[in-house]
Design an enzyme around this catalytic site. Structure first.
Site, PDB file in Angstrom:
ATOM      1  N   GLU A 296      15.410   0.263 -16.588  1.00  0.00           N
ATOM      2  CA  GLU A 296      14.875   0.103 -17.936  1.00  0.00           C
ATOM      3  C   GLU A 296      15.880   0.571 -18.988  1.00  0.00           C
ATOM      4  OE1 GLU A 296      11.317   1.141 -15.218  1.00  0.00           O
ATOM      5  OE2 GLU A 296      13.433   1.684 -15.410  1.00  0.00           O
TER       6      GLU A 296
ATOM      7  N   CYS B 196       8.891   5.334 -15.002  1.00  0.00           N
ATOM      8  CA  CYS B 196       8.642   6.770 -14.887  1.00  0.00           C
ATOM      9  C   CYS B 196       8.424   7.328 -16.292  1.00  0.00           C
ATOM     10  CB  CYS B 196       9.817   7.465 -14.205  1.00  0.00           C
ATOM     11  SG  CYS B 196      11.361   7.425 -15.172  1.00  0.00           S
TER      12      CYS B 196
ATOM     13  N   HIS C 148      18.007   4.568 -15.153  1.00  0.00           N
ATOM     14  CA  HIS C 148      17.197   3.599 -14.445  1.00  0.00           C
ATOM     15  C   HIS C 148      17.391   2.217 -15.056  1.00  0.00           C
ATOM     16  CE1 HIS C 148      14.230   6.857 -12.781  1.00  0.00           C
ATOM     17  NE2 HIS C 148      15.480   7.042 -12.417  1.00  0.00           N
TER      18      HIS C 148
ATOM     19  N   GLU D 242       0.832  -1.199   0.000  1.00  0.00           N
ATOM     20  CA  GLU D 242       0.000   0.000   0.000  1.00  0.00           C
ATOM     21  C   GLU D 242       0.865   1.247   0.000  1.00  0.00           C
ATOM     22  OE1 GLU D 242      -3.494   2.075   2.762  1.00  0.00           O
ATOM     23  OE2 GLU D 242      -2.733   0.073   3.206  1.00  0.00           O
TER      24      GLU D 242
ATOM     25  N   CYS E 134      11.560   7.043 -18.580  1.00  0.00           N
ATOM     26  CA  CYS E 134      11.833   5.681 -19.032  1.00  0.00           C
ATOM     27  C   CYS E 134      10.791   5.228 -20.050  1.00  0.00           C
ATOM     28  CB  CYS E 134      11.869   4.724 -17.850  1.00  0.00           C
ATOM     29  SG  CYS E 134      13.363   4.863 -16.853  1.00  0.00           S
TER      30      CYS E 134
END
Length: 224
Positions: free
Chosen positions: A100, A128, A98, A60, A131
């Site tokens: 990715e 994001c 990142h 969460e 990316c």
């Protein structure tokens, strides 16, 4: 219900590696720090158990989860129909490129233009906006690549910029979906370090199904 609360990291300190350069009197030490890369992309075949349990959990609240873990499966198919498969994982610290982008910089250059590639990513959180843009540009240039991205959590999904980026991913032909409990189990079995001898069974956390359904609904609303 699950709710994404991912806090953007603060601006990098004066040193690329997190040390205050102004407090360093040794010129050689200062030079050494400046020349070091900002962070290291970690690669391998299996990630530590504690990393998986913390970073991949579709929680969460995602506070403190400032890394991206990307597990990948690459299937290459030639004209004869033979399929070659490889897998591994990448992780970053959200300090520069990142995970990715690291895939495109380190794994993609090994691809053979004569082959067709089906690539599946199992990622701790969705891309994001930057990316997503890189993914779109890469898919546009690499016609022999099909990409499926399965994500544990949605990254900053309430931001209009992120929502627009996810819709553009879909328009570019990238398939994106939320990881089901079975997908977490697949990652556990195939990408997580196991104890010597036989592997341990995957133990789903209490709210894994509830949070999957929550994020699945949010993603469907974004992409419709």
């Amino acid at each position: 219900m699950a709710q994404k609360e991912e806090v953007a990291e603060a601006a990098a300190p004066a040193s690329q590696n997190g040390e205050d350069l102004e407090n360093l009197d040794d010129p050689e030490k200062l030079k050494e720090l400046i020349e070091l890369p900002p962070f290291e992309i970690v690669t391998g075949e299996r990630l530590p158990v504690n990393f998986f349990k913390f970073q991949f959990r579709n929680v969460e609240y995602s506070s403190g989860r400032n890394k991206t873990f990307l597990c990948y499966v690459v299937e290459a198919q030639g004209k004869g129909g033979q399929v070659q498969a490889s897998r591994g994982y990448l992780e970053d610290e959200h300090a520069a490129a990142h995970a990715e982008e690291a895939f495109f910089n380190t794994i993609l250059p090994t691809f053979d233009p004569a082959l067709r590639y089906n690539v599946t990513w199992y990622v701790s959180s969705s891309p994001c906006a930057a990316c997503a843009d890189r993914i779109i540009r890469t898919l546009g240039k690499t016609k022999n690549l099909r990409l499926l991205i399965l994500v544990g959590r949605l990254f900053m999904w309430e931001e209009p910029e992120v929502q627009a980026a996810l819709r553009k991913l879909k328009e570019a032909g990238c398939r994106l979906r939320i990881m089901k409990p079975q997908d977490f189990e697949y990652v556990w079995q195939n990408f997580v370090e196991q104890e010597e001898g036989e592997s341990k069974a995957f133990q789903p956390w209490e709210d894994i199904q509830e949070n999957f359904l929550y994020y699945e609904e949010k993603l469907a609303d974004i992409l419709k």
